[in-house]
Design a protein around this motif. Structure first.
Motif, PDB file in Angstrom:
ATOM      1  N   HIS A   1       0.826  -1.201   0.000  1.00 29.05           N
ATOM      2  CA  HIS A   1       0.000   0.000   0.000  1.00 29.05           C
ATOM      3  C   HIS A   1       0.865   1.258   0.000  1.00 29.05           C
ATOM      4  CE1 HIS A   1       0.803   0.258   4.358  1.00 29.05           C
ATOM      5  NE2 HIS A   1       0.573  -1.052   4.353  1.00 29.05           N
ATOM      6  N   ILE A   2       2.098   1.097  -0.491  1.00 23.18           N
ATOM      7  CA  ILE A   2       3.011   2.232  -0.611  1.00 23.18           C
ATOM      8  C   ILE A   2       3.148   2.598  -2.082  1.00 23.18           C
ATOM      9  CG2 ILE A   2       5.340   3.103  -0.209  1.00 23.18           C
ATOM     10  CD1 ILE A   2       3.797   2.576   2.344  1.00 23.18           C
ATOM     11  N   VAL A   3       2.874   3.849  -2.415  1.00 26.05           N
ATOM     12  CA  VAL A   3       3.138   4.314  -3.770  1.00 26.05           C
ATOM     13  C   VAL A   3       4.494   5.003  -3.768  1.00 26.05           C
ATOM     14  CG1 VAL A   3       1.799   6.447  -3.401  1.00 26.05           C
ATOM     15  CG2 VAL A   3       2.346   5.712  -5.712  1.00 26.05           C
ATOM     16  N   HIS A   4       5.349   4.553  -4.662  1.00 28.39           N
ATOM     17  CA  HIS A   4       6.685   5.133  -4.818  1.00 28.39           C
ATOM     18  C   HIS A   4       6.609   6.187  -5.916  1.00 28.39           C
ATOM     19  CE1 HIS A   4       8.165   1.787  -2.359  1.00 28.39           C
ATOM     20  NE2 HIS A   4       7.435   0.992  -3.144  1.00 28.39           N
ATOM     21  N   ILE A   5       7.052   7.383  -5.605  1.00 25.74           N
ATOM     22  CA  ILE A   5       6.932   8.517  -6.526  1.00 25.74           C
ATOM     23  C   ILE A   5       8.319   8.994  -6.919  1.00 25.74           C
ATOM     24  CG2 ILE A   5       6.184  10.918  -6.747  1.00 25.74           C
ATOM     25  CD1 ILE A   5       3.903  10.254  -4.813  1.00 25.74           C
TER      26      ILE A   5
ATOM     27  N   ILE B   1      13.221  10.027  -5.029  1.00 25.35           N
ATOM     28  CA  ILE B   1      12.082   9.113  -4.895  1.00 25.35           C
ATOM     29  C   ILE B   1      11.479   9.284  -3.507  1.00 25.35           C
ATOM     30  CG2 ILE B   1      13.594   7.182  -4.198  1.00 25.35           C
ATOM     31  CD1 ILE B   1      11.564   5.323  -5.659  1.00 25.35           C
ATOM     32  N   TYR B   2      10.151   9.287  -3.450  1.00 24.05           N
ATOM     33  CA  TYR B   2       9.410   9.453  -2.214  1.00 24.05           C
ATOM     34  C   TYR B   2       8.475   8.263  -2.033  1.00 24.05           C
ATOM     35  CZ  TYR B   2      10.637  14.383  -3.130  1.00 24.05           C
ATOM     36  OH  TYR B   2      11.295  15.562  -3.407  1.00 24.05           O
TER      37      TYR B   2
ATOM     38  N   ALA C   1       4.146  12.619   1.599  1.00 21.34           N
ATOM     39  CA  ALA C   1       5.298  12.115   0.843  1.00 21.34           C
ATOM     40  C   ALA C   1       6.529  12.188   1.729  1.00 21.34           C
ATOM     41  CB  ALA C   1       5.496  12.941  -0.424  1.00 21.34           C
ATOM     42  N   GLY C   2       7.027  11.012   2.118  1.00 23.12           N
ATOM     43  CA  GLY C   2       8.180  10.963   3.008  1.00 23.12           C
ATOM     44  C   GLY C   2       9.218   9.975   2.534  1.00 23.12           C
ATOM     45  N   ASN C   3      10.134   9.602   3.446  1.00 20.29           N
ATOM     46  CA  ASN C   3      11.222   8.664   3.131  1.00 20.29           C
ATOM     47  C   ASN C   3      11.957   9.087   1.864  1.00 20.29           C
ATOM     48  OD1 ASN C   3      12.853   6.462   3.617  1.00 20.29           O
ATOM     49  ND2 ASN C   3      11.487   4.985   2.630  1.00 20.29           N
TER      50      ASN C   3
ATOM     51  N   MET D   1      16.440  -1.121  -6.556  1.00 22.84           N
ATOM     52  CA  MET D   1      16.562   0.011  -7.474  1.00 22.84           C
ATOM     53  C   MET D   1      17.295   1.173  -6.806  1.00 22.84           C
ATOM     54  SD  MET D   1      13.495   2.287  -9.159  1.00 22.84           S
ATOM     55  CE  MET D   1      13.069   2.947  -7.547  1.00 22.84           C
ATOM     56  N   ILE D   2      17.013   1.404  -5.545  1.00 22.01           N
ATOM     57  CA  ILE D   2      17.618   2.536  -4.839  1.00 22.01           C
ATOM     58  C   ILE D   2      19.029   2.203  -4.374  1.00 22.01           C
ATOM     59  CG2 ILE D   2      17.420   3.972  -2.757  1.00 22.01           C
ATOM     60  CD1 ILE D   2      14.316   3.480  -3.084  1.00 22.01           C
ATOM     61  N   ALA D   3      19.236   0.978  -3.855  1.00 28.54           N
ATOM     62  CA  ALA D   3      20.518   0.625  -3.251  1.00 28.54           C
ATOM     63  C   ALA D   3      21.587   0.257  -4.271  1.00 28.54           C
ATOM     64  CB  ALA D   3      20.314  -0.529  -2.276  1.00 28.54           C
ATOM     65  N   SER D   4      21.183  -0.321  -5.382  1.00 30.24           N
ATOM     66  CA  SER D   4      22.161  -0.795  -6.366  1.00 30.24           C
ATOM     67  C   SER D   4      22.942   0.365  -6.979  1.00 30.24           C
ATOM     68  CB  SER D   4      21.453  -1.578  -7.472  1.00 30.24           C
ATOM     69  OG  SER D   4      22.355  -1.926  -8.488  1.00 30.24           O
ATOM     70  N   LYS D   5      24.232   0.193  -7.045  1.00 24.36           N
ATOM     71  CA  LYS D   5      25.080   1.207  -7.669  1.00 24.36           C
ATOM     72  C   LYS D   5      25.239   0.969  -9.172  1.00 24.36           C
ATOM     73  CE  LYS D   5      27.781   2.157  -3.486  1.00 24.36           C
ATOM     74  NZ  LYS D   5      29.132   2.187  -2.887  1.00 24.36           N
ATOM     75  N   ALA D   6      24.969  -0.238  -9.599  1.00 24.08           N
ATOM     76  CA  ALA D   6      25.125  -0.583 -11.017  1.00 24.08           C
ATOM     77  C   ALA D   6      23.792  -0.438 -11.742  1.00 24.08           C
ATOM     78  CB  ALA D   6      25.641  -2.010 -11.161  1.00 24.08           C
ATOM     79  N   ILE D   7      23.861  -0.040 -13.003  1.00 22.80           N
ATOM     80  CA  ILE D   7      22.675   0.019 -13.844  1.00 22.80           C
ATOM     81  C   ILE D   7      22.527  -1.331 -14.547  1.00 22.80           C
ATOM     82  CG2 ILE D   7      21.609   1.123 -15.853  1.00 22.80           C
ATOM     83  CD1 ILE D   7      23.024   3.684 -15.106  1.00 22.80           C
ATOM     84  N   PRO D   8      21.380  -1.990 -14.420  1.00 23.31           N
ATOM     85  CA  PRO D   8      21.209  -3.323 -15.012  1.00 23.31           C
ATOM     86  C   PRO D   8      21.174  -3.289 -16.535  1.00 23.31           C
ATOM     87  CG  PRO D   8      19.139  -2.525 -14.127  1.00 23.31           C
ATOM     88  CD  PRO D   8      20.179  -1.512 -13.723  1.00 23.31           C
ATOM     89  N   GLU D   9      21.041  -4.468 -17.109  1.00 26.88           N
ATOM     90  CA  GLU D   9      21.008  -4.608 -18.560  1.00 26.88           C
ATOM     91  C   GLU D   9      19.869  -3.792 -19.172  1.00 26.88           C
ATOM     92  OE1 GLU D   9      20.375  -8.170 -21.906  1.00 26.88           O
ATOM     93  OE2 GLU D   9      20.402  -8.613 -19.746  1.00 26.88           O
ATOM     94  N   GLN D  10      20.166  -3.179 -20.302  1.00 25.65           N
ATOM     95  CA  GLN D  10      19.181  -2.362 -21.008  1.00 25.65           C
ATOM     96  C   GLN D  10      18.314  -3.250 -21.898  1.00 25.65           C
ATOM     97  OE1 GLN D  10      20.172   0.363 -24.542  1.00 25.65           O
ATOM     98  NE2 GLN D  10      20.159   1.816 -22.835  1.00 25.65           N
ATOM     99  N   HIS D  11      16.977  -2.997 -21.852  1.00 23.08           N
ATOM    100  CA  HIS D  11      16.042  -3.758 -22.676  1.00 23.08           C
ATOM    101  C   HIS D  11      15.289  -2.820 -23.607  1.00 23.08           C
ATOM    102  CE1 HIS D  11      16.455  -7.457 -20.219  1.00 23.08           C
ATOM    103  NE2 HIS D  11      16.588  -6.610 -19.209  1.00 23.08           N
ATOM    104  N   ASN D  12      14.769  -3.376 -24.692  1.00 28.50           N
ATOM    105  CA  ASN D  12      14.021  -2.593 -25.671  1.00 28.50           C
ATOM    106  C   ASN D  12      12.525  -2.648 -25.354  1.00 28.50           C
ATOM    107  OD1 ASN D  12      12.431  -2.437 -28.406  1.00 28.50           O
ATOM    108  ND2 ASN D  12      14.401  -1.428 -28.784  1.00 28.50           N
TER     109      ASN D  12
END
Length: 428
Positions: free
Chosen positions: A346-350, A356-357, A368-370, A407-418
């Motif tokens: 029930h959390i919407v990530h904005i 990001i909130y 809007a917190g965190n 998504m927030i913690a990872s320092k690497a950008i994952p593989e790009q998809h089309n």
């Protein structure tokens, strides 16, 4: 979803000769041939009128008709065969002109009210709008509060004139970020500059163009399925395979996807695709969604500083009491780039810019917190959460994360998809 359609098909239609009379009496004018419109004006019912030569198109799908069939005497007075510029006056402080439509032909201005020419017109432009030159390229109204005072913006070559309706003062502006307009109009609270067969959305005060522009007129304001081919299958295929970025996307708990761009949307249910205008399914919203998320069988659709909510079904049902202010519903100011809710949460990530909130949808009031930085991406177009995790869409590509935390913690950008190939199953 004439949404997913433009850039690969866009652009290189040969320029037409600058002869206003090239589409005169008896000519067949096809709005899907990439013509350069002379002027655009929106009538009192909100229907755009597109002018070319002595012809007129009403709305986004009407056939060409002679302008003076609707606006008698527009061409009969001087046989000029064209309209340079047009706008609908919006000034409640000037009731004698409010909701009147003005047309500019060479050095003359015509004023119509309910499609009837007013007594005393045509007049010299310099008499009605002192300080404004003849032979204009475009004009558009800018009422309060969009502009500080009720204003008309005139365009001629590189020159921009802001004309204060009440004081008749003229301020010359410089719109560096925008091409020269061949037509301009205000629609659904937004301002559009037409240049050739393309258009850009602009700020009426600064001239700034935000977002990915220019865009193709035939993909937004003209109903030109595959630029004239009417096969539904071809139309959907072209939309699926477009490389144009999405405005918003969401995935429901049952896996169905809704994707939005401009005036159109694409829905995906299993291997079935459906495309239509946003207005046809979400008529209160009309077009141009900033962000969408799914929650408990409802679509929360964010546009500028408002939130629209629809119960998913056939048809979708607009909830009474909406739209409501974004600040009231989610505790944050717009505009937003993306919003998503993951299943069983029930959390919407904005996502707003590179921040990001989180908003707890079960809390009262919602806040809007965190707040956390999201610096691995300069600009996110849209995002959704589904069985495969979080999908971040940027341009024609997307990136997959297992969870919002990764998504927030990872320092690497994952593989790009089309997007077209892997998200919508396009073969090429």
């Amino acid at each position: 979803f004439k949404v997913l359609f433009m850039i690969k098909n866009l652009a290189f239609v040969p320029a037409l000769p600058p002869d206003h009379h090239s589409f005169h009496h008896g000519a067949v004018v096809d709005r899907c041939k990439g013509i350069e419109f002379d002027a655009v004006a929106v009538n009192e019912l909100g229907v755009p009128y597109f002018f070319k030569g002595d012809h007129l198109f009403k709305g986004f799908h009407g056939e060409a008709e002679l302008s003076n069939a609707t606006f008698a005497e527009l061409d009969d007075h001087h046989h000029l065969g064209h309209v340079d510029a047009a706008f609908r006056m919006h000034s409640e402080d000037s009731p004698e002109h409010h909701d009147h439509q003005f047309f500019f032909l060479d050095d003359k201005v015509f004023s119509y009210y309910k499609h009837k020419l007013e007594d005393g017109y045509p007049k010299e432009i310099s008499d009605m709008f002192p300080g404004i030159p003849d032979h204009l390229d475009a004009a558009v109204e800018c009422p309060k509060p969009d502009c500080p005072n009720d204003t008309v913006i005139f365009f001629k070559d590189d020159d921009i004139y802001h004309f204060d309706i009440k004081t008749k003062k003229v301020d010359e502006k410089e719109f560096k970020g925008m091409p020269n307009c061949t037509g301009a109009f205000r629609y659904m609270g937004h301002y559009y500059c037409l240049h050739g067969h393309q258009f850009s959305k602009f700020d009426p005060i600064t001239g700034d163009v935000h977002g990915r522009y220019p865009k193709e007129i035939r993909d937004y304001f003209m109903r030109c399925s595959h630029f004239g081919k009417k096969s539904v299958e071809e139309h959907i295929e072209r939309e699926k395979c477009s490389r144009v970025h999405l405005d918003a996307i969401t995935q429901e708990d049952d896996g169905d996807i809704y994707a939005f761009r401009g005036h159109h949307f694409l829905s995906v249910s299993g291997d079935k695709f459906h495309s239509d205008t946003i207005e046809s399914a979400f008529k209160e919203l009309h077009s141009e969604v900033d962000a969408v998320f799914s929650y408990e069988g409802h679509l929360y659709m964010i546009k500028d500083s408002e939130v629209f909510v629809y119960k998913v079904g056939e048809p979708h049902t607009h909830l009474e009491g909406y739209p409501k202010p974004l600040k009231e519903v989610l505790g944050i100011e717009g505009p937003l780039d993306a919003a998503f809710v993951c299943a069983d949460h029930h959390i919407v990530h904005i996502i707003k810019g590179q921040t990001i909130y989180d908003v707890d949808l079960k809390a009262t009031p919602r806040v809007a917190g965190n707040e956390r930085p999201l610096t691995k991406f300069k600009k996110v177009d849209t995002a959704m959460c589904g069985p495969k995790g979080v999908t971040i869409v940027i341009g024609s590509h997307y990136y997959q994360f297992q969870s919002p935390m990764e998504m927030i913690a990872s320092k690497a950008i994952p593989e790009q998809h089309n997007v077209a190939q892997e998200l919508f199953g396009c073969d090429h």
